[in-house]
Write a protein that holds these residues in place. Structure first.
Motif, PDB file in Angstrom:
ATOM      1  N   LEU A 103       0.867  -1.131   0.047  1.00  0.00           N
ATOM      2  CA  LEU A 103       0.046  -0.098  -0.008  1.00  0.00           C
ATOM      3  C   LEU A 103       0.701   1.153  -0.005  1.00  0.00           C
ATOM      4  CD1 LEU A 103      -3.067   0.466   0.254  1.00  0.00           C
ATOM      5  CD2 LEU A 103      -3.050   0.999   2.424  1.00  0.00           C
ATOM      6  N   GLU A 104       1.868   1.201   0.761  1.00  0.00           N
ATOM      7  CA  GLU A 104       2.879   2.253   0.737  1.00  0.00           C
ATOM      8  C   GLU A 104       3.470   2.377  -0.642  1.00  0.00           C
ATOM      9  OE1 GLU A 104       5.549   1.006   3.996  1.00  0.00           O
ATOM     10  OE2 GLU A 104       4.236   1.650   5.416  1.00  0.00           O
ATOM     11  N   LEU A 105       3.767   1.519  -1.275  1.00  0.00           N
ATOM     12  CA  LEU A 105       4.280   1.442  -2.701  1.00  0.00           C
ATOM     13  C   LEU A 105       3.150   2.152  -3.507  1.00  0.00           C
ATOM     14  CD1 LEU A 105       6.455   0.532  -5.104  1.00  0.00           C
ATOM     15  CD2 LEU A 105       5.001  -1.503  -5.202  1.00  0.00           C
ATOM     16  N   PHE A 106       2.117   1.872  -3.446  1.00  0.00           N
ATOM     17  CA  PHE A 106       0.996   2.476  -4.387  1.00  0.00           C
ATOM     18  C   PHE A 106       1.020   3.856  -3.921  1.00  0.00           C
ATOM     19  CE2 PHE A 106      -1.362  -1.677  -3.877  1.00  0.00           C
ATOM     20  CZ  PHE A 106      -0.240  -2.465  -4.751  1.00  0.00           C
ATOM     21  N   SER A 107       1.041   4.286  -2.733  1.00  0.00           N
ATOM     22  CA  SER A 107       1.183   5.576  -2.698  1.00  0.00           C
ATOM     23  C   SER A 107       2.396   6.510  -2.986  1.00  0.00           C
ATOM     24  CB  SER A 107       1.300   5.869  -0.998  1.00  0.00           C
ATOM     25  OG  SER A 107       1.181   7.449  -0.527  1.00  0.00           O
ATOM     26  N   ARG A 108       3.526   5.965  -3.083  1.00  0.00           N
ATOM     27  CA  ARG A 108       4.604   6.466  -3.724  1.00  0.00           C
ATOM     28  C   ARG A 108       4.615   6.684  -5.125  1.00  0.00           C
ATOM     29  NH1 ARG A 108       8.699   2.361  -1.934  1.00  0.00           N
ATOM     30  NH2 ARG A 108      10.297   3.377  -3.386  1.00  0.00           N
ATOM     31  N   ALA A 109       3.840   5.634  -5.928  1.00  0.00           N
ATOM     32  CA  ALA A 109       3.547   5.568  -7.232  1.00  0.00           C
ATOM     33  C   ALA A 109       2.432   6.758  -7.823  1.00  0.00           C
ATOM     34  CB  ALA A 109       2.764   4.307  -7.645  1.00  0.00           C
ATOM     35  N   LYS A 110       1.921   7.409  -6.905  1.00  0.00           N
ATOM     36  CA  LYS A 110       1.174   8.462  -7.050  1.00  0.00           C
ATOM     37  C   LYS A 110       1.751   9.510  -8.044  1.00  0.00           C
ATOM     38  CE  LYS A 110      -0.032   9.959  -3.034  1.00  0.00           C
ATOM     39  NZ  LYS A 110      -0.448  10.866  -2.162  1.00  0.00           N
ATOM     40  N   PHE A 111       3.134   9.829  -7.781  1.00  0.00           N
ATOM     41  CA  PHE A 111       3.949  10.838  -8.623  1.00  0.00           C
ATOM     42  C   PHE A 111       4.699   9.978 -10.155  1.00  0.00           C
ATOM     43  CE2 PHE A 111       4.088  11.687  -4.293  1.00  0.00           C
ATOM     44  CZ  PHE A 111       3.512  12.900  -4.195  1.00  0.00           C
ATOM     45  N   GLY A 112       4.439   8.543  -9.891  1.00  0.00           N
ATOM     46  CA  GLY A 112       5.334   8.060 -10.939  1.00  0.00           C
ATOM     47  C   GLY A 112       6.475   7.497 -10.536  1.00  0.00           C
ATOM     48  N   LEU A 113       6.950   6.175 -10.202  1.00  0.00           N
ATOM     49  CA  LEU A 113       7.987   5.815  -9.833  1.00  0.00           C
ATOM     50  C   LEU A 113       8.753   4.952 -10.629  1.00  0.00           C
ATOM     51  CD1 LEU A 113       9.048   5.794  -6.796  1.00  0.00           C
ATOM     52  CD2 LEU A 113       7.909   3.821  -6.380  1.00  0.00           C
ATOM     53  N   LYS A 114       9.986   5.349 -10.975  1.00  0.00           N
ATOM     54  CA  LYS A 114      10.909   4.780 -11.799  1.00  0.00           C
ATOM     55  C   LYS A 114      11.847   4.067 -10.704  1.00  0.00           C
ATOM     56  CE  LYS A 114      13.941   5.542 -15.554  1.00  0.00           C
ATOM     57  NZ  LYS A 114      14.577   6.692 -16.604  1.00  0.00           N
ATOM     58  N   PHE A 115      12.091   2.552 -11.058  1.00  0.00           N
ATOM     59  CA  PHE A 115      13.042   1.707 -10.463  1.00  0.00           C
ATOM     60  C   PHE A 115      14.409   1.708 -10.890  1.00  0.00           C
ATOM     61  CE2 PHE A 115       8.731   0.489  -9.677  1.00  0.00           C
ATOM     62  CZ  PHE A 115       8.722   0.279  -8.285  1.00  0.00           C
ATOM     63  N   LEU A 116      15.433   1.996 -10.333  1.00  0.00           N
ATOM     64  CA  LEU A 116      16.579   1.901 -10.826  1.00  0.00           C
ATOM     65  C   LEU A 116      17.642   0.930 -10.371  1.00  0.00           C
ATOM     66  CD1 LEU A 116      17.244   5.953 -10.249  1.00  0.00           C
ATOM     67  CD2 LEU A 116      16.471   5.029 -12.118  1.00  0.00           C
ATOM     68  N   ASP A 117      18.320   0.296 -11.347  1.00  0.00           N
ATOM     69  CA  ASP A 117      19.231  -0.737 -11.146  1.00  0.00           C
ATOM     70  C   ASP A 117      18.522  -2.036 -10.609  1.00  0.00           C
ATOM     71  OD1 ASP A 117      21.426   0.920 -11.618  1.00  0.00           O
ATOM     72  OD2 ASP A 117      21.406   1.646  -9.664  1.00  0.00           O
ATOM     73  N   LEU A 118      17.290  -2.274 -11.134  1.00  0.00           N
ATOM     74  CA  LEU A 118      16.444  -3.231 -10.744  1.00  0.00           C
ATOM     75  C   LEU A 118      17.109  -4.652 -11.249  1.00  0.00           C
ATOM     76  CD1 LEU A 118      13.848  -3.836  -9.241  1.00  0.00           C
ATOM     77  CD2 LEU A 118      12.771  -3.782 -11.519  1.00  0.00           C
TER      78      LEU A 118
END
Length: 290
Positions: free
Chosen positions: A115-130
Protein backbone atom coordinates in the motif's frame (compact mmCIF):
# COMPACT_ATOMS: atom_id res chain seq x y z
CA UNK A 1 0.31 17.44 -26.87
CA UNK A 2 -3.11 16.09 -27.70
CA UNK A 3 -6.15 16.58 -25.50
CA UNK A 4 -6.02 14.59 -22.27
CA UNK A 5 -7.95 11.31 -22.61
CA UNK A 6 -9.34 8.99 -19.95
CA UNK A 7 -8.85 5.39 -21.04
CA UNK A 8 -10.57 2.24 -19.79
CA UNK A 9 -7.97 -0.32 -18.70
CA UNK A 10 -10.35 -2.63 -16.82
CA UNK A 11 -10.21 -6.36 -17.43
CA UNK A 12 -12.62 -7.96 -19.89
CA UNK A 13 -11.57 -11.52 -19.00
CA UNK A 14 -12.93 -11.74 -15.46
CA UNK A 15 -9.42 -11.22 -14.07
CA UNK A 16 -8.38 -9.10 -11.10
CA UNK A 17 -5.61 -7.46 -13.15
CA UNK A 18 -4.55 -7.34 -16.79
CA UNK A 19 -1.25 -7.94 -18.55
CA UNK A 20 -0.62 -7.11 -22.17
CA UNK A 21 2.27 -6.84 -24.59
CA UNK A 22 2.35 -3.69 -26.72
CA UNK A 23 4.38 -4.31 -29.87
CA UNK A 24 4.07 -1.59 -32.51
CA UNK A 25 6.24 0.53 -34.81
CA UNK A 26 5.87 3.21 -32.11
CA UNK A 27 3.83 3.76 -28.95
CA UNK A 28 0.53 5.62 -29.31
CA UNK A 29 0.96 9.35 -28.90
CA UNK A 30 -1.91 9.82 -26.47
CA UNK A 31 -1.69 11.99 -23.33
CA UNK A 32 -3.97 9.94 -21.08
CA UNK A 33 -4.86 8.66 -17.63
CA UNK A 34 -6.91 5.85 -16.11
CA UNK A 35 -8.22 4.70 -12.74
CA UNK A 36 -5.86 1.70 -12.68
CA UNK A 37 -2.24 1.73 -11.54
CA UNK A 38 0.12 0.76 -14.37
CA UNK A 39 3.38 -1.17 -14.17
CA UNK A 40 5.43 -0.80 -17.37
CA UNK A 41 8.60 -2.53 -18.57
CA UNK A 42 10.16 -1.17 -21.78
CA UNK A 43 11.33 -4.14 -23.87
CA UNK A 44 12.32 -2.23 -27.02
CA UNK A 45 12.63 1.39 -28.23
CA UNK A 46 13.56 4.70 -26.67
CA UNK A 47 12.18 8.19 -26.43
CA UNK A 48 10.71 10.65 -23.95
CA UNK A 49 8.37 9.76 -21.12
CA UNK A 50 5.87 12.39 -19.92
CA UNK A 51 4.47 11.60 -16.47
CA UNK A 52 2.62 14.45 -14.78
CA UNK A 53 4.93 17.43 -15.11
CA UNK A 54 8.09 15.34 -15.50
CA UNK A 55 9.99 14.79 -18.74
CA UNK A 56 12.42 11.88 -18.69
CA UNK A 57 14.30 9.81 -21.23
CA UNK A 58 13.22 6.16 -21.45
CA UNK A 59 14.92 3.11 -22.94
CA UNK A 60 15.13 -0.67 -22.88
CA UNK A 61 14.93 -2.15 -19.39
CA UNK A 62 13.16 0.78 -17.76
CA UNK A 63 10.57 -0.17 -15.15
CA UNK A 64 8.00 2.41 -14.04
CA UNK A 65 4.95 2.22 -11.76
CA UNK A 66 2.36 4.92 -12.49
CA UNK A 67 -0.32 5.73 -9.93
CA UNK A 68 -4.03 5.90 -10.66
CA UNK A 69 -5.26 8.95 -12.58
CA UNK A 70 -1.73 10.23 -13.25
CA UNK A 71 -1.55 11.60 -16.84
CA UNK A 72 1.26 10.09 -18.92
CA UNK A 73 2.51 9.41 -22.42
CA UNK A 74 5.41 7.46 -23.96
CA UNK A 75 6.71 9.38 -26.98
CA UNK A 76 9.21 7.59 -29.20
CA UNK A 77 12.07 9.46 -30.86
CA UNK A 78 11.46 10.93 -34.32
CA UNK A 79 13.23 8.03 -36.07
CA UNK A 80 10.35 5.72 -35.16
CA UNK A 81 7.86 7.78 -37.15
CA UNK A 82 9.78 7.70 -40.44
CA UNK A 83 7.97 5.92 -43.28
CA UNK A 84 10.88 3.54 -43.91
CA UNK A 85 11.66 2.93 -40.23
CA UNK A 86 12.47 -0.66 -39.27
CA UNK A 87 12.31 0.08 -35.54
CA UNK A 88 9.69 -1.23 -33.14
CA UNK A 89 8.39 -0.22 -29.75
CA UNK A 90 7.62 -3.00 -27.31
CA UNK A 91 6.56 -3.00 -23.68
CA UNK A 92 4.65 -5.08 -21.17
CA UNK A 93 1.97 -3.22 -19.23
CA UNK A 94 0.14 -4.46 -16.15
CA UNK A 95 -3.01 -2.63 -14.99
CA UNK A 96 -4.60 -3.15 -11.60
CA UNK A 97 -6.47 -1.35 -8.83
CA UNK A 98 -5.83 -1.11 -5.11
CA UNK A 99 -8.96 -3.20 -4.57
CA UNK A 100 -8.23 -5.70 -7.36
CA UNK A 101 -7.96 -8.51 -4.80
CA UNK A 102 -10.84 -7.34 -2.66
CA UNK A 103 -11.53 -4.28 -0.56
CA UNK A 104 -9.02 -3.94 2.27
CA UNK A 105 -6.71 -6.70 0.94
CA UNK A 106 -3.67 -4.43 0.88
CA UNK A 107 -4.52 -2.95 4.28
CA UNK A 108 -3.72 -6.10 6.27
CA UNK A 109 -0.35 -6.00 8.13
CA UNK A 110 1.37 -8.38 5.72
CA UNK A 111 0.49 -6.17 2.73
CA UNK A 112 0.86 -2.67 4.16
CA UNK A 113 4.26 -2.17 2.47
CA UNK A 114 2.54 -2.68 -0.89
CA UNK A 115 0.00 0.00 0.00
CA UNK A 116 2.93 2.32 0.75
CA UNK A 117 4.36 1.45 -2.68
CA UNK A 118 1.09 2.49 -4.34
CA UNK A 119 1.19 5.77 -2.42
CA UNK A 120 4.71 6.49 -3.71
CA UNK A 121 3.54 5.62 -7.22
CA UNK A 122 1.08 8.53 -7.18
CA UNK A 123 3.88 10.65 -8.66
CA UNK A 124 5.18 7.99 -11.03
CA UNK A 125 8.00 5.80 -9.67
CA UNK A 126 11.00 4.68 -11.70
CA UNK A 127 13.02 1.69 -10.43
CA UNK A 128 16.76 2.10 -10.93
CA UNK A 129 19.30 -0.75 -11.09
CA UNK A 130 16.55 -3.32 -10.77
CA UNK A 131 17.66 -6.95 -10.72
CA UNK A 132 17.18 -8.51 -14.17
CA UNK A 133 15.59 -11.54 -12.52
CA UNK A 134 12.69 -9.32 -11.38
CA UNK A 135 12.36 -7.81 -14.86
CA UNK A 136 12.26 -11.28 -16.37
CA UNK A 137 9.62 -12.30 -13.82
CA UNK A 138 7.47 -9.38 -14.94
CA UNK A 139 7.91 -10.39 -18.60
CA UNK A 140 6.94 -13.99 -17.84
CA UNK A 141 3.78 -12.90 -16.03
CA UNK A 142 1.97 -12.65 -19.35
CA UNK A 143 2.40 -16.40 -19.90
CA UNK A 144 0.90 -17.44 -16.55
CA UNK A 145 -2.74 -17.98 -15.59
CA UNK A 146 -4.98 -18.11 -12.56
CA UNK A 147 -3.59 -18.68 -9.08
CA UNK A 148 0.02 -19.00 -10.30
CA UNK A 149 -0.20 -15.65 -12.08
CA UNK A 150 -1.67 -13.92 -9.03
CA UNK A 151 1.00 -15.25 -6.66
CA UNK A 152 3.76 -14.27 -9.09
CA UNK A 153 2.35 -10.74 -9.39
CA UNK A 154 2.21 -10.32 -5.61
CA UNK A 155 5.83 -11.49 -5.37
CA UNK A 156 6.80 -8.90 -7.98
CA UNK A 157 5.06 -6.13 -6.04
CA UNK A 158 6.82 -7.31 -2.88
CA UNK A 159 10.24 -7.05 -4.57
CA UNK A 160 9.44 -3.63 -5.99
CA UNK A 161 8.23 -2.34 -2.63
CA UNK A 162 11.51 -3.40 -1.01
CA UNK A 163 13.72 -1.99 -3.77
CA UNK A 164 15.56 1.05 -2.41
CA UNK A 165 16.90 2.76 -5.54
CA UNK A 166 13.90 4.58 -7.01
CA UNK A 167 13.19 7.93 -8.60
CA UNK A 168 9.99 9.88 -8.02
CA UNK A 169 8.93 11.56 -11.26
CA UNK A 170 6.10 14.10 -11.08
CA UNK A 171 5.83 16.86 -8.48
CA UNK A 172 3.45 17.23 -5.55
CA UNK A 173 2.29 20.50 -7.08
CA UNK A 174 1.15 18.79 -10.27
CA UNK A 175 -0.70 16.11 -8.32
CA UNK A 176 -2.51 18.73 -6.24
CA UNK A 177 -3.34 20.80 -9.29
CA UNK A 178 -4.60 17.85 -11.31
CA UNK A 179 -6.80 16.57 -8.48
CA UNK A 180 -8.34 20.02 -8.00
CA UNK A 181 -11.73 20.80 -9.52
CA UNK A 182 -11.80 20.74 -13.32
CA UNK A 183 -13.40 24.20 -13.24
CA UNK A 184 -10.00 25.60 -14.29
CA UNK A 185 -9.84 23.23 -17.30
CA UNK A 186 -6.70 21.58 -15.97
CA UNK A 187 -6.38 19.15 -18.86
CA UNK A 188 -6.34 22.04 -21.35
CA UNK A 189 -3.81 23.94 -19.24
CA UNK A 190 -1.41 21.01 -19.01
CA UNK A 191 -1.81 20.19 -22.71
CA UNK A 192 -0.99 23.79 -23.62
CA UNK A 193 2.09 23.90 -21.36
CA UNK A 194 3.52 20.63 -22.67
CA UNK A 195 2.80 21.64 -26.26
CA UNK A 196 4.44 25.06 -25.93
CA UNK A 197 7.09 24.87 -23.20
CA UNK A 198 9.91 25.11 -25.75
CA UNK A 199 8.33 28.16 -27.39
CA UNK A 200 7.40 31.58 -26.13
CA UNK A 201 4.83 30.96 -23.40
CA UNK A 202 3.33 33.49 -21.00
CA UNK A 203 1.10 33.37 -17.97
CA UNK A 204 -1.58 35.54 -19.61
CA UNK A 205 -2.15 33.01 -22.40
CA UNK A 206 -2.41 30.09 -19.99
CA UNK A 207 -4.71 32.03 -17.65
CA UNK A 208 -7.02 32.66 -20.59
CA UNK A 209 -7.22 28.90 -21.25
CA UNK A 210 -8.09 28.35 -17.58
CA UNK A 211 -10.83 31.02 -17.84
CA UNK A 212 -9.20 33.03 -15.04
CA UNK A 213 -7.66 36.48 -14.93
CA UNK A 214 -3.83 36.41 -14.82
CA UNK A 215 -3.42 37.55 -11.21
CA UNK A 216 -5.95 35.04 -9.86
CA UNK A 217 -4.46 32.22 -11.91
CA UNK A 218 -0.95 33.17 -10.74
CA UNK A 219 -2.00 33.04 -7.07
CA UNK A 220 -3.84 29.75 -7.55
CA UNK A 221 -0.96 28.18 -9.47
CA UNK A 222 1.61 29.16 -6.85
CA UNK A 223 -0.61 27.93 -4.02
CA UNK A 224 -1.08 24.42 -5.38
CA UNK A 225 2.36 24.03 -7.01
CA UNK A 226 4.41 25.79 -4.34
CA UNK A 227 6.26 27.53 -7.14
CA UNK A 228 5.56 30.28 -9.62
CA UNK A 229 4.32 29.61 -13.13
CA UNK A 230 7.61 30.80 -14.64
CA UNK A 231 9.61 28.49 -12.36
CA UNK A 232 7.33 25.59 -13.31
CA UNK A 233 7.88 26.17 -17.04
CA UNK A 234 11.63 26.60 -16.49
CA UNK A 235 11.85 23.25 -14.69
CA UNK A 236 10.06 21.52 -17.57
CA UNK A 237 12.44 23.17 -20.05
CA UNK A 238 15.49 22.11 -18.04
CA UNK A 239 14.15 18.55 -17.78
CA UNK A 240 13.78 18.46 -21.55
CA UNK A 241 17.28 19.97 -21.94
CA UNK A 242 18.75 17.16 -19.81
CA UNK A 243 17.09 14.63 -22.08
CA UNK A 244 18.58 16.33 -25.17
CA UNK A 245 22.03 16.56 -23.59
CA UNK A 246 22.07 12.85 -22.82
CA UNK A 247 21.07 12.04 -26.40
CA UNK A 248 24.17 13.96 -27.60
CA UNK A 249 22.56 14.86 -30.92
CA UNK A 250 22.91 18.61 -30.32
CA UNK A 251 25.62 20.78 -28.82
CA UNK A 252 24.85 22.87 -25.73
CA UNK A 253 23.81 25.90 -27.80
CA UNK A 254 21.43 23.76 -29.84
CA UNK A 255 19.94 22.26 -26.68
CA UNK A 256 19.49 25.76 -25.28
CA UNK A 257 17.32 26.99 -28.13
CA UNK A 258 15.52 23.67 -28.66
CA UNK A 259 14.42 23.77 -25.00
CA UNK A 260 12.85 27.20 -25.29
CA UNK A 261 15.59 29.51 -23.99
CA UNK A 262 16.50 32.67 -25.90
CA UNK A 263 20.17 32.96 -24.95
CA UNK A 264 22.99 30.80 -23.66
CA UNK A 265 23.76 32.84 -20.55
CA UNK A 266 20.20 32.57 -19.23
CA UNK A 267 20.10 28.87 -20.10
CA UNK A 268 23.34 28.22 -18.18
CA UNK A 269 22.13 30.26 -15.22
CA UNK A 270 18.74 28.51 -14.99
CA UNK A 271 20.32 25.09 -15.54
CA UNK A 272 22.71 25.64 -12.63
CA UNK A 273 19.91 26.86 -10.34
CA UNK A 274 17.82 23.74 -10.95
CA UNK A 275 20.46 21.05 -11.57
CA UNK A 276 23.19 22.53 -9.31
CA UNK A 277 25.72 22.27 -12.12
CA UNK A 278 26.33 23.71 -15.57
CA UNK A 279 25.28 21.85 -18.74
CA UNK A 280 28.90 20.94 -19.48
CA UNK A 281 29.41 19.67 -15.92
CA UNK A 282 26.20 17.66 -16.25
CA UNK A 283 27.52 16.00 -19.40
CA UNK A 284 30.89 15.33 -17.79
CA UNK A 285 29.29 13.69 -14.75
CA UNK A 286 27.08 11.52 -16.94
CA UNK A 287 30.07 10.37 -18.97
CA UNK A 288 31.92 9.42 -15.81
CA UNK A 289 28.91 7.50 -14.46
CA UNK A 290 28.46 5.72 -17.79
Amino acid sequence: MMKLHQLDRSSINNSSFTTKIDDFPYFLRIWHYHTELELVVILASEGTCFIGDSIDKFGVGDVVLIGKNMPHMWLNDNEYFQVDSKRNAKAIAIHFKEDSFGKGFFEIPEMIHLLELFSRAKFGLKFLDLNKIIIKKIENLHELEGFEKTISFLQILDKLAKHKNTKSLSSLGFLNLFETSRSINQDKVQSYIFRNFNKSICLEDVAKIANMNPSAFSRFFKKVNRKTFSRYVTEIRIGFACKLLLEKKLNIAGVCYESGFNNISNFNRQFKIIMHCTPSEYLKRHNIES
